[in-house]
Design a protein around this motif. Structure first.
Motif, PDB file in Angstrom:
ATOM      1  N   THR A  15      11.646 102.511  80.979  1.00 36.70           N
ATOM      2  CA  THR A  15      10.816 101.610  80.182  1.00 36.70           C
ATOM      3  C   THR A  15       9.357 101.707  80.599  1.00 36.70           C
ATOM      4  OG1 THR A  15      12.631 100.051  79.842  1.00 36.70           O
ATOM      5  CG2 THR A  15      10.408  99.206  79.573  1.00 36.70           C
ATOM      6  N   GLN A  16       9.100 101.690  81.905  1.00 40.02           N
ATOM      7  CA  GLN A  16       7.721 101.779  82.398  1.00 40.02           C
ATOM      8  C   GLN A  16       7.131 103.170  82.169  1.00 40.02           C
ATOM      9  OE1 GLN A  16       6.932  99.638  86.206  1.00 40.02           O
ATOM     10  NE2 GLN A  16       9.142  99.286  86.219  1.00 40.02           N
ATOM     11  N   TYR A  17       7.971 104.200  82.267  1.00 38.82           N
ATOM     12  CA  TYR A  17       7.506 105.568  82.006  1.00 38.82           C
ATOM     13  C   TYR A  17       7.048 105.713  80.553  1.00 38.82           C
ATOM     14  CZ  TYR A  17       7.979 110.501  80.720  1.00 38.82           C
ATOM     15  OH  TYR A  17       7.761 111.767  80.198  1.00 38.82           O
ATOM     16  N   LEU A  18       7.866 105.225  79.619  1.00 38.43           N
ATOM     17  CA  LEU A  18       7.530 105.370  78.207  1.00 38.43           C
ATOM     18  C   LEU A  18       6.243 104.628  77.855  1.00 38.43           C
ATOM     19  CD1 LEU A  18      11.097 104.987  76.643  1.00 38.43           C
ATOM     20  CD2 LEU A  18       9.719 107.085  76.738  1.00 38.43           C
ATOM     21  N   GLN A  19       6.052 103.437  78.429  1.00 34.73           N
ATOM     22  CA  GLN A  19       4.862 102.651  78.099  1.00 34.73           C
ATOM     23  C   GLN A  19       3.644 103.057  78.928  1.00 34.73           C
ATOM     24  OE1 GLN A  19       5.310  98.372  77.417  1.00 34.73           O
ATOM     25  NE2 GLN A  19       7.528  98.597  77.366  1.00 34.73           N
ATOM     26  N   GLY A  20       3.865 103.328  80.225  1.00 31.76           N
ATOM     27  CA  GLY A  20       2.730 103.592  81.104  1.00 31.76           C
ATOM     28  C   GLY A  20       2.305 105.039  81.188  1.00 31.76           C
ATOM     29  N   VAL A  21       3.223 105.987  80.942  1.00 34.44           N
ATOM     30  CA  VAL A  21       2.891 107.408  81.043  1.00 34.44           C
ATOM     31  C   VAL A  21       2.729 108.033  79.659  1.00 34.44           C
ATOM     32  CG1 VAL A  21       3.646 109.659  81.908  1.00 34.44           C
ATOM     33  CG2 VAL A  21       4.079 107.597  83.253  1.00 34.44           C
ATOM     34  N   LEU A  22       3.665 107.759  78.743  1.00 38.26           N
ATOM     35  CA  LEU A  22       3.578 108.324  77.390  1.00 38.26           C
ATOM     36  C   LEU A  22       2.822 107.434  76.418  1.00 38.26           C
ATOM     37  CD1 LEU A  22       7.128 109.933  76.902  1.00 38.26           C
ATOM     38  CD2 LEU A  22       5.051 110.901  77.911  1.00 38.26           C
TER      39      LEU A  22
ATOM     40  N   ALA B 130       5.413  98.580  73.022  1.00 39.62           N
ATOM     41  CA  ALA B 130       6.676  97.968  73.423  1.00 39.62           C
ATOM     42  C   ALA B 130       7.768  98.180  72.370  1.00 39.62           C
ATOM     43  CB  ALA B 130       6.478  96.473  73.689  1.00 39.62           C
ATOM     44  N   ALA B 131       7.415  97.996  71.079  1.00 40.25           N
ATOM     45  CA  ALA B 131       8.410  98.156  70.011  1.00 40.25           C
ATOM     46  C   ALA B 131       8.908  99.594  69.946  1.00 40.25           C
ATOM     47  CB  ALA B 131       7.812  97.745  68.668  1.00 40.25           C
ATOM     48  N   LEU B 132       7.993 100.571  70.069  1.00 38.76           N
ATOM     49  CA  LEU B 132       8.385 101.977  70.030  1.00 38.76           C
ATOM     50  C   LEU B 132       9.216 102.341  71.254  1.00 38.76           C
ATOM     51  CD1 LEU B 132       8.199 104.633  68.509  1.00 38.76           C
ATOM     52  CD2 LEU B 132       6.054 105.121  69.728  1.00 38.76           C
ATOM     53  N   THR B 133       8.921 101.703  72.382  1.00 35.83           N
ATOM     54  CA  THR B 133       9.705 101.933  73.595  1.00 35.83           C
ATOM     55  C   THR B 133      11.158 101.524  73.373  1.00 35.83           C
ATOM     56  OG1 THR B 133       7.809 101.609  75.058  1.00 35.83           O
ATOM     57  CG2 THR B 133       9.995 101.294  76.022  1.00 35.83           C
ATOM     58  N   GLY B 134      11.351 100.354  72.774  1.00 36.61           N
ATOM     59  CA  GLY B 134      12.706  99.907  72.479  1.00 36.61           C
ATOM     60  C   GLY B 134      13.424 100.861  71.554  1.00 36.61           C
TER      61      GLY B 134
END
Length: 472
Positions: free
Chosen positions: A288-295, A299-303
């Motif tokens: 979750t943190q990788y998708l939001q913080g690195v890529l 939040a919605a796209l992460t889910g």
């Protein structure tokens, strides 16, 4: 005394059990995609953020055994209703949280409600559905909704955090909780109450001991392993857990009867469950943190990025009963863990320029398929051959292993991810922690697979060989 449920009532009871369990699992995962917003809004530190999850799983796991025994003594329907009520009220408090301390306290109380609720759901499933195909089917549904709810929680949590507020995910428990309490009073027959005492010493020493253990690992991420507080916490944990085992050995009515571990299959299932859940919570927390913080995903796209896992998990879990009949519980379990291991090792290689389809989605498909194959056989092995009088205690140990894996596994991975980070910060630090944590998670899965092969698959093959020779 309880009476067997009629067929229509069995359907209603199963629905109540599944929805109640979905509430528990959903609130474990729905918070994950909202963590960056919670981090900023309530002022958590980087390491302290883990307590949003650990406060819940610690009290959940710590009081599960006491909750299971209370269901045996006081009645499982009563404990189901009490657990639902406490869980629902705590959810409201979480949704209204205004500080980090408020959030952690309310999550701990919610975990206590889950500790009362969860063993009642699994024990009612055991007493309502006869051992064999009927129970296998019910357990497969139970495990399927657990996996699917965990994944759906990630999607729902991300959408709510992005479009409305992360708080809404907890407020929705109010109507669901009230509806389940009403349905439980109407459709569930109270189980037979057994004379006995509650093992309060066991509950306190196990809860405080595991809390000290988790605190020591999380503290090490900030202060190092040589810090006096870290050492004292780990030493205190070892002492308290030693007292807990000694108490369980001597107690007349222990919350964790040591006879449950006599079975190699059950012991192997408990150990594998701790390792498996430790790896999986690390996967959710750090990905979750990788998708939001690195890529840089919202939040919605992460889910939504977890959807490949969600869909495959559900599809595979639905065919577990048929696969169990064809391949056997042990081999299916080993295959599921092997798929998870392959997917986790693959995903751990992801970095800044990784393509989502080949570097994230495809590994998630393997992890989702593996999780769908693993949870139901793990649950089946964890309650295999248990006497009716120990149904509550056995279900409690299964859930304790589940939550201990979540809390202790996350603490271990947080500590491991901090090793060697040096002066890294920002995206570089998140990418490093993600890769390190998932590599350690892969090692956990490999160890779980080893336990399953040694304690579940091989003994079953030996029994089958003996039976074949006797019939020859």
């Amino acid at each position: 005394m309880s009476t067997p449920a009629t067929a229509p009532h069995k359907t209603a009871v199963l629905a109540i059990i599944l929805v109640s369990y979905v509430m528990i699992v959903l609130d474990t995962s729905i918070v994950l995609t909202g963590l960056p917003r919670i981090h900023q809004g309530l002022g958590f530190t980087d390491a302290g953020l883990a307590w949003v999850q650990s406060a819940y799983t610690l009290t959940f796991g710590g009081f599960l055994l006491l909750g299971a025994r209370a269901g045996d003594i006081l009645g499982r329907r009563l404990m189901l209703i009490v657990g639902l009520g406490l869980f629902t009220l705590a959810s409201l408090a979480i949704g209204a949280a205004q500080s980090a301390a408020w959030m952690i306290s309310a999550r701990a109380i919610q975990g206590l409600g889950a500790a009362i609720l969860a063993p009642s759901t699994l024990a009612l499933l055991q007493t309502t559905f006869a051992e064999g195909p009927e129970r296998t089917r019910a357990v497969s549904y139970y495990s399927a909704v657990a996996g699917v709810a965990a994944s759906v929680g990630l999607v729902l949590g991300g959408v709510l955090a992005d479009w409305i507020s992360w708080r809404v995910g907890f407020f929705i428990n109010l109507p669901i909780g009230i509806a389940m309490i009403i349905a439980a009073r109407k459709y569930i027959v109270e189980t037979e109450r057994r004379a006995g005492e509650l093992d309060v010493v066991g509950a306190l020493t196990s809860t405080v001991g595991v809390t000290a253990l988790v605190y020591g690992f999380i503290r090490s991420a900030d202060t190092g392993w040589t810090n006096t507080g870290t050492i004292a916490s780990l030493a205190g944990a070892a002492l308290l857990l030693g007292v807990f085992v000694a108490n369980e050995w001597k107690a007349k009515q222990p919350i964790m009867p040591l006879r449950l571990f006599v079975s190699r299959e059950r012991a192997g299932a408990y150990a594998a469950r701790i390792l498996f859940l430790g790896a999986m919570i690390g996967f959710f927390f750090f990905t979750t943190q990788y998708l939001q913080g690195v890529l840089d995903y919202r939040a919605a796209l992460t889910g939504m990025a977890f959807l490949p896992m969600t869909m495959v998990n559900f599809a595979v879990a639905m065919v577990v009963p048929q696969l169990t009949r064809r391949f056997g519980n042990g081999r299916l379990l080993a295959g599921g863990l092997a798929l998870c291991l392959l997917g986790m090792a693959w995903l751990s290689r992801a970095s800044f320029d990784t393509a989502y389809l080949t570097g994230v989605a495809l590994p998630m498909v393997l992890i989702g398929a593996g999780q769908g194959l693993t949870l139901s056989p793990l649950t089946t092995s964890g309650i295999a051959g248990v006497a009716p009088g120990d149904a509550g205690a056995a279900s409690g140990v299964v859930n304790v292993a589940h939550q201990l894996g979540n809390s202790l596994g996350l603490a271990v991975l947080v500590a491991v991810a901090a090793v060697g980070a040096g002066a890294l910060d920002g995206r570089e630090l998140l990418a490093y922690r993600f890769g390190t944590a998932l590599t350690a998670g892969s090692a956990m899965l490999a160890l779980a697979l080893l336990f399953v092969c040694a304690l579940i698959v091989r003994p079953r093959k030996a029994v089958q060989a003996v039976a074949t020779g006797a019939n020859a």
